[in-house]
Design a protein around this motif. Structure first.
Motif, PDB file in Angstrom:
ATOM      1  N   ARG A  79       0.811  -1.220   0.000  1.00  0.00           N
ATOM      2  CA  ARG A  79       0.000   0.000   0.000  1.00  0.00           C
ATOM      3  C   ARG A  79       0.843   1.268   0.000  1.00  0.00           C
ATOM      4  NH1 ARG A  79      -3.012   0.137   4.930  1.00  0.00           N
ATOM      5  NH2 ARG A  79      -4.105   1.866   3.978  1.00  0.00           N
ATOM      6  N   ASN A  80       2.163   1.134   0.151  1.00  0.00           N
ATOM      7  CA  ASN A  80       3.065   2.279   0.233  1.00  0.00           C
ATOM      8  C   ASN A  80       2.683   3.246   1.347  1.00  0.00           C
ATOM      9  OD1 ASN A  80       4.794   1.478  -1.834  1.00  0.00           O
ATOM     10  ND2 ASN A  80       3.400   2.294  -3.376  1.00  0.00           N
ATOM     11  N   VAL A  81       2.387   2.681   2.526  1.00  0.00           N
ATOM     12  CA  VAL A  81       2.089   3.489   3.701  1.00  0.00           C
ATOM     13  C   VAL A  81       2.861   2.951   4.897  1.00  0.00           C
ATOM     14  CG1 VAL A  81      -0.215   4.243   2.957  1.00  0.00           C
ATOM     15  CG2 VAL A  81       0.016   2.158   4.305  1.00  0.00           C
ATOM     16  N   LEU A  82       3.185   3.864   5.781  1.00  0.00           N
ATOM     17  CA  LEU A  82       3.799   3.528   7.053  1.00  0.00           C
ATOM     18  C   LEU A  82       2.655   3.513   8.063  1.00  0.00           C
ATOM     19  CD1 LEU A  82       6.618   3.067   8.248  1.00  0.00           C
ATOM     20  CD2 LEU A  82       6.710   5.515   8.706  1.00  0.00           C
ATOM     21  N   VAL A  83       2.389   2.370   8.676  1.00  0.00           N
ATOM     22  CA  VAL A  83       1.231   2.216   9.556  1.00  0.00           C
ATOM     23  C   VAL A  83       1.691   2.067  10.999  1.00  0.00           C
ATOM     24  CG1 VAL A  83      -0.800   0.812  10.095  1.00  0.00           C
ATOM     25  CG2 VAL A  83      -0.103   1.138   7.717  1.00  0.00           C
ATOM     26  N   SER A  94      -4.996   3.793  18.690  1.00  0.00           N
ATOM     27  CA  SER A  94      -4.957   4.659  17.518  1.00  0.00           C
ATOM     28  C   SER A  94      -4.362   3.925  16.337  1.00  0.00           C
ATOM     29  CB  SER A  94      -4.079   5.884  17.793  1.00  0.00           C
ATOM     30  OG  SER A  94      -4.529   6.566  18.928  1.00  0.00           O
ATOM     31  N   VAL A  95      -4.768   4.365  15.162  1.00  0.00           N
ATOM     32  CA  VAL A  95      -4.171   3.889  13.918  1.00  0.00           C
ATOM     33  C   VAL A  95      -3.818   5.121  13.099  1.00  0.00           C
ATOM     34  CG1 VAL A  95      -4.503   2.555  11.809  1.00  0.00           C
ATOM     35  CG2 VAL A  95      -5.550   1.778  13.960  1.00  0.00           C
ATOM     36  N   ILE A  96      -2.563   5.199  12.691  1.00  0.00           N
ATOM     37  CA  ILE A  96      -2.105   6.324  11.881  1.00  0.00           C
ATOM     38  C   ILE A  96      -1.440   5.768  10.637  1.00  0.00           C
ATOM     39  CG2 ILE A  96       0.060   6.470  13.150  1.00  0.00           C
ATOM     40  CD1 ILE A  96      -0.024   9.517  12.681  1.00  0.00           C
ATOM     41  N   GLU A  97      -1.676   6.422   9.494  1.00  0.00           N
ATOM     42  CA  GLU A  97      -1.053   6.015   8.232  1.00  0.00           C
ATOM     43  C   GLU A  97      -0.366   7.218   7.610  1.00  0.00           C
ATOM     44  OE1 GLU A  97      -3.865   4.132   5.642  1.00  0.00           O
ATOM     45  OE2 GLU A  97      -4.065   2.403   6.976  1.00  0.00           O
ATOM     46  N   TYR A  98       0.951   7.089   7.433  1.00  0.00           N
ATOM     47  CA  TYR A  98       1.740   8.113   6.740  1.00  0.00           C
ATOM     48  C   TYR A  98       1.848   7.700   5.284  1.00  0.00           C
ATOM     49  CZ  TYR A  98       3.030   9.706  11.361  1.00  0.00           C
ATOM     50  OH  TYR A  98       2.988  10.176  12.641  1.00  0.00           O
ATOM     51  N   ASP A  99       1.438   8.609   4.386  1.00  0.00           N
ATOM     52  CA  ASP A  99       1.425   8.256   2.970  1.00  0.00           C
ATOM     53  C   ASP A  99       2.136   9.255   2.068  1.00  0.00           C
ATOM     54  OD1 ASP A  99      -0.413  10.308   3.217  1.00  0.00           O
ATOM     55  OD2 ASP A  99      -2.057   9.223   2.256  1.00  0.00           O
ATOM     56  N   LYS A 100       2.668  10.332   2.648  1.00  0.00           N
ATOM     57  CA  LYS A 100       3.397  11.332   1.855  1.00  0.00           C
ATOM     58  C   LYS A 100       4.726  11.590   2.533  1.00  0.00           C
ATOM     59  CE  LYS A 100      -0.761  13.401   0.114  1.00  0.00           C
ATOM     60  NZ  LYS A 100      -1.878  14.157   0.610  1.00  0.00           N
ATOM     61  N   PHE A 101       5.813  11.387   1.782  1.00  0.00           N
ATOM     62  CA  PHE A 101       7.160  11.508   2.329  1.00  0.00           C
ATOM     63  C   PHE A 101       7.995  12.437   1.462  1.00  0.00           C
ATOM     64  CE2 PHE A 101       5.446   7.303   3.014  1.00  0.00           C
ATOM     65  CZ  PHE A 101       5.601   7.116   4.368  1.00  0.00           C
ATOM     66  N   HIS A 107       3.578  13.417   5.913  1.00  0.00           N
ATOM     67  CA  HIS A 107       2.171  13.691   6.199  1.00  0.00           C
ATOM     68  C   HIS A 107       1.425  12.383   6.450  1.00  0.00           C
ATOM     69  CE1 HIS A 107       2.185  17.915   4.579  1.00  0.00           C
ATOM     70  NE2 HIS A 107       3.334  17.442   4.127  1.00  0.00           N
ATOM     71  N   GLY A 108       0.438  12.462   7.327  1.00  0.00           N
ATOM     72  CA  GLY A 108      -0.374  11.284   7.590  1.00  0.00           C
ATOM     73  C   GLY A 108      -1.738  11.627   8.151  1.00  0.00           C
ATOM     74  N   LYS A 109      -2.563  10.579   8.288  1.00  0.00           N
ATOM     75  CA  LYS A 109      -3.904  10.688   8.867  1.00  0.00           C
ATOM     76  C   LYS A 109      -4.034   9.621   9.932  1.00  0.00           C
ATOM     77  CE  LYS A 109      -5.632  11.773   4.345  1.00  0.00           C
ATOM     78  NZ  LYS A 109      -6.311  11.231   3.204  1.00  0.00           N
ATOM     79  N   PHE A 110      -4.792   9.930  10.962  1.00  0.00           N
ATOM     80  CA  PHE A 110      -5.025   8.897  11.963  1.00  0.00           C
ATOM     81  C   PHE A 110      -6.414   8.984  12.562  1.00  0.00           C
ATOM     82  CE2 PHE A 110      -3.021  12.226  14.611  1.00  0.00           C
ATOM     83  CZ  PHE A 110      -3.908  12.300  15.670  1.00  0.00           C
ATOM     84  N   GLY A 123     -10.729  11.966  14.367  1.00  0.00           N
ATOM     85  CA  GLY A 123      -9.731  11.910  13.311  1.00  0.00           C
ATOM     86  C   GLY A 123      -8.878  13.160  13.308  1.00  0.00           C
ATOM     87  N   ALA A 124      -7.711  13.046  12.724  1.00  0.00           N
ATOM     88  CA  ALA A 124      -6.799  14.181  12.657  1.00  0.00           C
ATOM     89  C   ALA A 124      -5.805  13.959  11.524  1.00  0.00           C
ATOM     90  CB  ALA A 124      -6.062  14.357  13.983  1.00  0.00           C
ATOM     91  N   THR A 125      -5.075  15.014  11.214  1.00  0.00           N
ATOM     92  CA  THR A 125      -3.949  14.916  10.292  1.00  0.00           C
ATOM     93  C   THR A 125      -2.693  15.294  11.057  1.00  0.00           C
ATOM     94  OG1 THR A 125      -4.215  17.200   9.559  1.00  0.00           O
ATOM     95  CG2 THR A 125      -5.357  15.493   8.278  1.00  0.00           C
ATOM     96  N   ILE A 126      -1.559  14.832  10.557  1.00  0.00           N
ATOM     97  CA  ILE A 126      -0.284  15.156  11.197  1.00  0.00           C
ATOM     98  C   ILE A 126       0.726  15.503  10.109  1.00  0.00           C
ATOM     99  CG2 ILE A 126       0.340  12.709  11.290  1.00  0.00           C
ATOM    100  CD1 ILE A 126       1.968  13.361  13.837  1.00  0.00           C
ATOM    101  N   VAL A 127       1.504  16.528  10.368  1.00  0.00           N
ATOM    102  CA  VAL A 127       2.624  16.908   9.509  1.00  0.00           C
ATOM    103  C   VAL A 127       3.866  16.901  10.398  1.00  0.00           C
ATOM    104  CG1 VAL A 127       3.652  18.666   8.038  1.00  0.00           C
ATOM    105  CG2 VAL A 127       1.165  18.340   8.041  1.00  0.00           C
ATOM    106  N   VAL A 128       4.848  16.102  10.029  1.00  0.00           N
ATOM    107  CA  VAL A 128       6.081  15.962  10.789  1.00  0.00           C
ATOM    108  C   VAL A 128       7.212  16.588   9.978  1.00  0.00           C
ATOM    109  CG1 VAL A 128       7.679  14.322  11.836  1.00  0.00           C
ATOM    110  CG2 VAL A 128       5.230  13.824  11.794  1.00  0.00           C
ATOM    111  N   LYS A 129       8.065  17.367  10.654  1.00  0.00           N
ATOM    112  CA  LYS A 129       9.182  18.028   9.966  1.00  0.00           C
ATOM    113  C   LYS A 129      10.491  17.726  10.671  1.00  0.00           C
ATOM    114  CE  LYS A 129       6.483  21.887   8.233  1.00  0.00           C
ATOM    115  NZ  LYS A 129       6.337  23.340   8.207  1.00  0.00           N
ATOM    116  N   ILE A 130      11.526  17.495   9.875  1.00  0.00           N
ATOM    117  CA  ILE A 130      12.882  17.383  10.405  1.00  0.00           C
ATOM    118  C   ILE A 130      13.441  18.799  10.484  1.00  0.00           C
ATOM    119  CG2 ILE A 130      15.233  16.584   9.956  1.00  0.00           C
ATOM    120  CD1 ILE A 130      14.001  14.164   8.503  1.00  0.00           C
ATOM    121  N   GLU A 131      13.786  19.224  11.700  1.00  0.00           N
ATOM    122  CA  GLU A 131      14.339  20.559  11.908  1.00  0.00           C
ATOM    123  C   GLU A 131      15.866  20.534  11.860  1.00  0.00           C
ATOM    124  OE1 GLU A 131      12.307  23.047  11.923  1.00  0.00           O
ATOM    125  OE2 GLU A 131      10.415  22.025  12.324  1.00  0.00           O
ATOM    126  N   SER A 132      16.454  19.483  12.412  1.00  0.00           N
ATOM    127  CA  SER A 132      17.905  19.302  12.419  1.00  0.00           C
ATOM    128  C   SER A 132      18.182  17.827  12.684  1.00  0.00           C
ATOM    129  CB  SER A 132      18.562  20.170  13.503  1.00  0.00           C
ATOM    130  OG  SER A 132      18.249  19.682  14.788  1.00  0.00           O
TER     131      SER A 132
END
Length: 160
Positions: A79-83, A94-101, A107-110, A123-132
């Motif tokens: 499925r090309n998702v990180l679950v 909770s179940v979260i699926e990251y589908d955009k890298f 980015h993901g939804k859970f 339900g919610a969305t999450i955006v994760v960022k690498i700062e350093s």
């Protein structure tokens, strides 16, 4: 409202893989291997320690964020998702699926099940960022189990 489950959800992107590949999720899996401390915009603090499972396509995490819990995070290549499936000590899960890298953003939804017996969920969305190298951030946006909108900001620092 106890945001500890959302702290853990944000931490749920912390997964592991030692394989070197052009597959974008593996960069993220490598980056977040190990121990992390977290702090949210509401002042809650916690942490998660992740360890590889054999094969390096999944990891098991143990949370120190109250109420505690465990997470199993793995790559579903079909499925090309990180679950991430997370179970809290309070019975919520909770179940979260990251589908955009991207190189610096994921980015993901859970769906978070507050009271599985009653069917309470949000339900919610999450955006994760690498700062350093040792710092990441996340923004979780969604609705509480009562339908109220919320936004939670988190900072993650690698444990020294």
């Amino acid at each position: 409202m106890n945001h500890a489950p959302f702290l853990a959800l944000a931490a749920s992107f912390v997964v592991a893989s030692s394989a070197i590949s052009d597959e974008p999720h593996k960069k993220w899996m490598d980056y977040f291997q190990g121990g992390w401390e977290s702090e949210s915009s509401n002042g809650e603090k916690g942490g998660t320690e992740f360890k590889y499972v054999p094969g390096h396509y999944a990891t098991i995490g143990t949370r120190s964020t109250k109420p505690g819990g465990v997470q199993l995070v793995g790559w579903q290549m079909n499925r090309n998702v990180l679950v991430d499936t997370e179970y809290g000590a309070d019975g919520a899960y909770s179940v979260i699926e990251y589908d955009k890298f991207g190189d610096k953003e994921m980015h993901g939804k859970f769906v978070h099940y507050w009271d599985p017996e009653k069917g309470d969920r949000s339900g919610a969305t999450i955006v994760v960022k690498i700062e350093s190298l040792d710092v990441a951030s996340a923004v979780i946006s969604g609705r509480t189990k009562d339908g109220e909108p919320f936004e939670l900001r988190l900072t993650f620092k690698r444990k020294k």
